[in-house]
Design a protein around this motif. Sequence first.
Motif, PDB file in Angstrom:
ATOM      1  N   PHE A   3       0.866  -1.162   0.000  1.00 21.32           N
ATOM      2  CA  PHE A   3       0.000   0.000   0.000  1.00 21.32           C
ATOM      3  C   PHE A   3       0.905   1.216   0.000  1.00 21.32           C
ATOM      4  CE2 PHE A   3      -2.015   3.432   2.462  1.00 21.32           C
ATOM      5  CZ  PHE A   3      -3.095   3.689   1.642  1.00 21.32           C
ATOM      6  N   ALA A   4       0.596   2.168  -0.850  1.00 21.83           N
ATOM      7  CA  ALA A   4       1.370   3.413  -0.899  1.00 21.83           C
ATOM      8  C   ALA A   4       0.399   4.579  -1.003  1.00 21.83           C
ATOM      9  CB  ALA A   4       2.310   3.401  -2.102  1.00 21.83           C
ATOM     10  N   ALA A   5       0.684   5.610  -0.239  1.00 21.60           N
ATOM     11  CA  ALA A   5      -0.159   6.802  -0.260  1.00 21.60           C
ATOM     12  C   ALA A   5       0.712   8.039  -0.131  1.00 21.60           C
ATOM     13  CB  ALA A   5      -1.167   6.765   0.879  1.00 21.60           C
ATOM     14  N   LEU A   6       0.211   9.114  -0.676  1.00 28.31           N
ATOM     15  CA  LEU A   6       0.846  10.419  -0.526  1.00 28.31           C
ATOM     16  C   LEU A   6       0.014  11.230   0.456  1.00 28.31           C
ATOM     17  CD1 LEU A   6       1.463  11.328  -4.285  1.00 28.31           C
ATOM     18  CD2 LEU A   6       3.153  10.513  -2.656  1.00 28.31           C
ATOM     19  N   LEU A   7       0.668  11.831   1.421  1.00 26.30           N
ATOM     20  CA  LEU A   7       0.018  12.775   2.325  1.00 26.30           C
ATOM     21  C   LEU A   7       0.667  14.126   2.086  1.00 26.30           C
ATOM     22  CD1 LEU A   7      -0.293  11.033   5.834  1.00 26.30           C
ATOM     23  CD2 LEU A   7      -2.116  11.623   4.249  1.00 26.30           C
ATOM     24  N   ALA A   8      -0.112  15.061   1.587  1.00 29.77           N
ATOM     25  CA  ALA A   8       0.412  16.396   1.291  1.00 29.77           C
ATOM     26  C   ALA A   8      -0.174  17.391   2.292  1.00 29.77           C
ATOM     27  CB  ALA A   8       0.050  16.807  -0.128  1.00 29.77           C
ATOM     28  N   TRP A  14      -4.150  18.006   5.949  1.00 33.69           N
ATOM     29  CA  TRP A  14      -3.520  16.984   5.118  1.00 33.69           C
ATOM     30  C   TRP A  14      -4.490  16.500   4.049  1.00 33.69           C
ATOM     31  CZ3 TRP A  14       1.567  15.902   5.493  1.00 33.69           C
ATOM     32  CH2 TRP A  14       2.226  16.283   6.648  1.00 33.69           C
ATOM     33  N   GLU A  15      -3.961  16.293   2.851  1.00 34.09           N
ATOM     34  CA  GLU A  15      -4.720  15.672   1.774  1.00 34.09           C
ATOM     35  C   GLU A  15      -4.033  14.369   1.413  1.00 34.09           C
ATOM     36  OE1 GLU A  15      -5.133  18.254  -1.584  1.00 34.09           O
ATOM     37  OE2 GLU A  15      -6.198  19.783  -0.429  1.00 34.09           O
ATOM     38  N   ALA A  16      -4.804  13.323   1.229  1.00 35.01           N
ATOM     39  CA  ALA A  16      -4.240  12.011   0.920  1.00 35.01           C
ATOM     40  C   ALA A  16      -4.651  11.565  -0.467  1.00 35.01           C
ATOM     41  CB  ALA A  16      -4.708  10.981   1.945  1.00 35.01           C
ATOM     42  N   SER A  17      -3.764  10.829  -1.094  1.00 36.68           N
ATOM     43  CA  SER A  17      -4.088  10.172  -2.358  1.00 36.68           C
ATOM     44  C   SER A  17      -3.293   8.879  -2.418  1.00 36.68           C
ATOM     45  CB  SER A  17      -3.764  11.074  -3.554  1.00 36.68           C
ATOM     46  OG  SER A  17      -2.400  11.430  -3.563  1.00 36.68           O
ATOM     47  N   ASP A  18      -3.957   7.815  -2.907  1.00 40.34           N
ATOM     48  CA  ASP A  18      -3.191   6.585  -3.073  1.00 40.34           C
ATOM     49  C   ASP A  18      -2.372   6.747  -4.343  1.00 40.34           C
ATOM     50  OD1 ASP A  18      -5.292   6.373  -4.855  1.00 40.34           O
ATOM     51  OD2 ASP A  18      -5.559   4.240  -4.563  1.00 40.34           O
ATOM     52  N   THR A  19      -1.338   5.992  -4.416  1.00 38.53           N
ATOM     53  CA  THR A  19      -0.449   6.141  -5.565  1.00 38.53           C
ATOM     54  C   THR A  19       0.005   4.782  -6.044  1.00 38.53           C
ATOM     55  OG1 THR A  19       1.515   7.271  -6.394  1.00 38.53           O
ATOM     56  CG2 THR A  19       1.649   6.421  -4.176  1.00 38.53           C
ATOM     57  N   THR A  26      13.038   5.043  -9.762  1.00 33.32           N
ATOM     58  CA  THR A  26      14.134   5.542  -8.937  1.00 33.32           C
ATOM     59  C   THR A  26      13.578   6.399  -7.804  1.00 33.32           C
ATOM     60  OG1 THR A  26      14.423   7.590 -10.191  1.00 33.32           O
ATOM     61  CG2 THR A  26      15.671   5.644 -10.946  1.00 33.32           C
ATOM     62  N   LEU A  27      14.437   6.689  -6.844  1.00 33.50           N
ATOM     63  CA  LEU A  27      14.052   7.588  -5.766  1.00 33.50           C
ATOM     64  C   LEU A  27      13.732   8.974  -6.315  1.00 33.50           C
ATOM     65  CD1 LEU A  27      13.661   8.101  -2.761  1.00 33.50           C
ATOM     66  CD2 LEU A  27      16.116   8.571  -2.600  1.00 33.50           C
ATOM     67  N   SER A  28      14.432   9.406  -7.341  1.00 34.14           N
ATOM     68  CA  SER A  28      14.146  10.703  -7.969  1.00 34.14           C
ATOM     69  C   SER A  28      12.741  10.726  -8.566  1.00 34.14           C
ATOM     70  CB  SER A  28      15.165  11.014  -9.067  1.00 34.14           C
ATOM     71  OG  SER A  28      16.425  11.217  -8.511  1.00 34.14           O
ATOM     72  N   ASP A  29      12.342   9.624  -9.197  1.00 32.38           N
ATOM     73  CA  ASP A  29      10.980   9.523  -9.739  1.00 32.38           C
ATOM     74  C   ASP A  29       9.950   9.636  -8.617  1.00 32.38           C
ATOM     75  OD1 ASP A  29      12.078   9.061 -12.247  1.00 32.38           O
ATOM     76  OD2 ASP A  29      11.685   6.899 -12.209  1.00 32.38           O
ATOM     77  N   LEU A  30      10.232   8.980  -7.503  1.00 33.28           N
ATOM     78  CA  LEU A  30       9.322   9.013  -6.369  1.00 33.28           C
ATOM     79  C   LEU A  30       9.231  10.428  -5.791  1.00 33.28           C
ATOM     80  CD1 LEU A  30       7.495   7.296  -4.550  1.00 33.28           C
ATOM     81  CD2 LEU A  30       9.482   6.876  -3.106  1.00 33.28           C
ATOM     82  N   ALA A  31      10.360  11.103  -5.686  1.00 30.03           N
ATOM     83  CA  ALA A  31      10.371  12.483  -5.183  1.00 30.03           C
ATOM     84  C   ALA A  31       9.602  13.403  -6.125  1.00 30.03           C
ATOM     85  CB  ALA A  31      11.805  12.967  -5.003  1.00 30.03           C
ATOM     86  N   GLU A  36       4.682  16.673  -7.243  1.00 27.20           N
ATOM     87  CA  GLU A  36       3.489  16.944  -8.049  1.00 27.20           C
ATOM     88  C   GLU A  36       2.233  17.008  -7.186  1.00 27.20           C
ATOM     89  OE1 GLU A  36       3.266  13.995 -11.117  1.00 27.20           O
ATOM     90  OE2 GLU A  36       5.194  14.585 -11.963  1.00 27.20           O
ATOM     91  N   ALA A  37       2.258  16.337  -6.031  1.00 28.08           N
ATOM     92  CA  ALA A  37       1.099  16.319  -5.144  1.00 28.08           C
ATOM     93  C   ALA A  37       0.939  17.623  -4.377  1.00 28.08           C
ATOM     94  CB  ALA A  37       1.201  15.157  -4.162  1.00 28.08           C
ATOM     95  N   SER A  38       1.982  18.456  -4.373  1.00 25.00           N
ATOM     96  CA  SER A  38       1.913  19.709  -3.634  1.00 25.00           C
ATOM     97  C   SER A  38       2.490  20.841  -4.469  1.00 25.00           C
ATOM     98  CB  SER A  38       2.690  19.594  -2.321  1.00 25.00           C
ATOM     99  OG  SER A  38       2.682  20.834  -1.649  1.00 25.00           O
ATOM    100  N   PRO A  39       1.644  21.518  -5.230  1.00 25.72           N
ATOM    101  CA  PRO A  39       2.145  22.599  -6.084  1.00 25.72           C
ATOM    102  C   PRO A  39       2.727  23.767  -5.294  1.00 25.72           C
ATOM    103  CG  PRO A  39      -0.261  22.475  -6.162  1.00 25.72           C
ATOM    104  CD  PRO A  39       0.212  21.315  -5.360  1.00 25.72           C
ATOM    105  N   ASP A  40       2.395  23.881  -4.010  1.00 17.33           N
ATOM    106  CA  ASP A  40       2.910  24.982  -3.194  1.00 17.33           C
ATOM    107  C   ASP A  40       4.208  24.636  -2.484  1.00 17.33           C
ATOM    108  OD1 ASP A  40       0.728  26.544  -3.894  1.00 17.33           O
ATOM    109  OD2 ASP A  40      -0.466  25.798  -2.209  1.00 17.33           O
TER     110      ASP A  40
END
Length: 176
Positions: A3-8, A14-19, A26-31, A36-40
Motif C-alpha cells: 500500500f502506498a499513499a501520498l500525504l500532502a 492533510w490531503e491524501a491520495s493513493d499512488t 528511482t528515488l528521484s521519480d518518487l520524489a 506533483e502532489a503539492s504545487p505549493d
Amino acid sequence: MYFAALLARTEDGWEASDTELDDVETLSDLADLAREASPDEDTVLVLIEQEDAWFGVVRVDGEDDPRIYVSDAAAAARSAYGELLLTDELLGREPGADDGPDLDALDLDGTEDGESEDDDEEGPAADAVPHSPVGDSEILDDLGIGEKELRALDADDALSAIAEALGASEVLETVR
C-alpha cells in the motif's frame, strides 16, 4: 501486497491520495511524484507498507533532497518498492559500489585451490543490509512523532499510527 499513499500538507490540513508505484523506477521519480502532489512546495509524505513486513516514509519538502526512513532494511531489500528507498547512502555504502566480485580480477581457469563455493556467502555482501531500521529516524520529529515513537511502530499498523499522530487518519482511510 503493498500500500502506498501520498500525504500532502496544505493550508487546510492533510490531503491524501493513493499512488501506484509501478511506473516509479528511482528515488528521484518518487520524489518528483511527491512534488506533483503539492504545487505549493509544502511537505509531502510518501507512506509505503508491504505485507506488514516493513514500512517506509519518504519526506519531500519542496526542492530539498528526500529524507527516508525504512523500518526493516532486510525485509525492504526483498521488495522492488523497498529497493527504491534503499540507496547506497542510506545503507552506508560507497555510491555506485558493487557488492559483487570484481569479475576482471578473478582467475577463472579452474585452478582455485582451497576455495569453497560457500565462502562467497559469508563475505561483507551477506551482511550489507541490516535487519533493522535505516535512514532518518527524526524524519517526523517536527510533525509530532519522535525517533523513539517511530522506531517502536509495528509494520502492520505503522501507517495508521503515523496518520493518527498527524491528524490525517480519516483522509488516509479514504484512500486505503
